[in-house]
Every structure is written in C-alpha cells, then in structure tokens.
Design a protein around this motif. Sequence first.
Motif, short mmCIF file in Angstrom:
data_model
loop_
_atom_site.label_atom_id
_atom_site.label_comp_id
_atom_site.label_asym_id
_atom_site.label_seq_id
_atom_site.Cartn_x
_atom_site.Cartn_y
_atom_site.Cartn_z
N VAL A 69 0.84 -1.20 0.00
CA VAL A 69 0.00 0.00 0.00
C VAL A 69 0.87 1.25 0.00
O VAL A 69 0.59 2.22 -0.71
N ARG A 70 1.94 1.25 0.77
CA ARG A 70 2.85 2.40 0.77
C ARG A 70 3.46 2.59 -0.63
O ARG A 70 3.59 3.72 -1.10
N ALA A 73 0.81 4.11 -2.82
CA ALA A 73 0.58 5.50 -2.44
C ALA A 73 1.72 6.38 -2.96
O ALA A 73 1.49 7.49 -3.46
N ASP A 74 2.95 5.88 -2.86
CA ASP A 74 4.10 6.64 -3.38
C ASP A 74 4.02 6.79 -4.90
O ASP A 74 4.54 7.76 -5.46
N ARG A 78 -4.54 6.95 -5.04
CA ARG A 78 -5.28 7.57 -3.94
C ARG A 78 -6.63 6.89 -3.70
O ARG A 78 -7.47 7.43 -2.99
N ALA A 97 -2.45 4.51 4.38
CA ALA A 97 -2.61 5.58 3.39
C ALA A 97 -3.77 6.48 3.82
O ALA A 97 -4.85 6.45 3.24
N GLU A 99 -4.55 9.49 3.42
CA GLU A 99 -5.07 10.48 2.48
C GLU A 99 -5.90 9.85 1.37
O GLU A 99 -6.51 10.56 0.56
N ALA A 100 -5.92 8.53 1.32
CA ALA A 100 -6.61 7.83 0.24
C ALA A 100 -8.05 7.49 0.61
O ALA A 100 -8.41 7.40 1.78
#
Length: 267
Positions: A69-70, A73-74, A78, A97, A99-100
């Motif tokens: 997931v990181r 996200a990087d 989102r 995450a 912000e997602a």
Amino acid sequence: MISGPAGLKIETVPEFHGQPPNLARMYDYMLGGTDNYAVDREAIDRLAELLPQAVLLARANRAFLQRAVRHLADAGVRQFLDLGSGLPTQGNVHEVAPEAKVVYVDRDPVVATHARALLEEAGRAVFVQADLLDPDEVLAQASRFLDLNEPVGVLLVSILHFIPDARDPGKMVTRLREAVAPGSYLVLTHATSRGRFEEGATPLHRPTSAGAGTDRTPREIRAFFGDFELVEPGLVHAPDWRPDRPRLVSEPSLPSYLLVGVGEKTS
C-alpha cells in the motif's frame, strides 16, 4: 415447562449456543488486535499448536500489505478497493494511506457489523457488504465512493486460496482487472503448501468443496495478474517483497507458504 415426579412442574432452562469462532476476529487476534472474543483466541491457540508459525505468517502477510500500500501511495494511487478485507483494523489500508479513499468489501455479516463501527470516524474509508464473486455488484457499490476512471489499488489479500476452482475465481479477477483504469494495481497474496516449488509442478491438493483451501502453483497464481506487469521483485515469498530492512542472522525464517505479488495495469 415440563412435568417432573408427582406432577411437579419444572421450568426448563433454554439451551445456550456459544458463538463460533470467526475468521476475521481470529486474524485480528493474530495481529495483536482487541476486536476478538475468547472463542477466537482459543481457536488460534489450538491452531498455533498444530502450526507454530501461523501467527508469524499472518503478520508477514499484513506487513506485505502495508509495504504494498505504501508503494502504491508513493506511485500516486489515492483509491483502494480491499476485497475480502475482514476487519479493517491493526494497520490496515486506511491507516497506512490516510489520504486515500478506501472501500473495504466482505460478505460476512459479523465483519460488517464490526467494520462499520470501527470505521465511523475514519472519514475516507467505508465498508460494503457484498460477495466478491459478484464483481459487477462490488464495482457498482464501490463506484459510489471511488472514481473507477482513475487508478485504483485492488487488494486480494489472503482470500483467493479460499475460493475453489469450481467457483472460477479467475473470472472474477479478470473482471476487476478490466474494470479499472490504466495506472491501477492488483495486490494479492496466496497460500501454497509447496512454497517455492518449481514452475509447472503439480499441486499437492486440489479441493472438491468450497470449504477447503486451494493449493495452486506459482504459475496458476501468476495467471491471476493476466497482462498486468509484475512490479519487482515479482511473485515471491511474503518477507522477500521489498523488505523494510535486511533479515537479521538470528531471525527465524518462515516457511514459504505465502506467495505475494503486485501487478500494474500499464495500458
């Protein structure tokens, strides 16, 4: 009420049915969570006697999910669709995450009750009670919260090995791959009793009932990704997918019962 000796009326006590263990709560317990009951803990303790590394494998599975997931996200993702999610607790997607937007999907009504309570304050995460083998319904409900025209991280973590070939999980995964936009990713983990056996090897066990786990070869597991491009290092044992740190010399190694991978839809 029944009649006893000499016509004595005896009030009967209703039979008590204890709540059975629940897989989602059992998994929560293995991860160190508190959303579980004594019956779940007892079931895991018995499992650990038969498979001492069960808890370590569960935690390796969750650690991979967090790293994947990181990574997504990087890469700018989102939105996440977590299928067969179980309880969204203990370092799950919306915490990794924050912000997602996250849609958790599970058909278990027990999970639904707990999950909705846990997510009341999460804000950007929702729970949908649906059967992942009905991908059109899942996508219809998820699209109320996610924009499927934008990249989505589709997560199938420790769920496909519970679906026998007779239910055709490949058809479901294909539908999901087709529905998401370019730039989307498929993240999955799949148990196997053979671990890192040779490509083309025959599985030890092929179940005939929906309740049994399905032992698939690496080639069969790779097929779930279709034309998605596997992110390096490919389909590997869970601790080997982009580890956060080198394994310590004294750290016990896990049996390769869990294969994991991340695939990207490039076009």
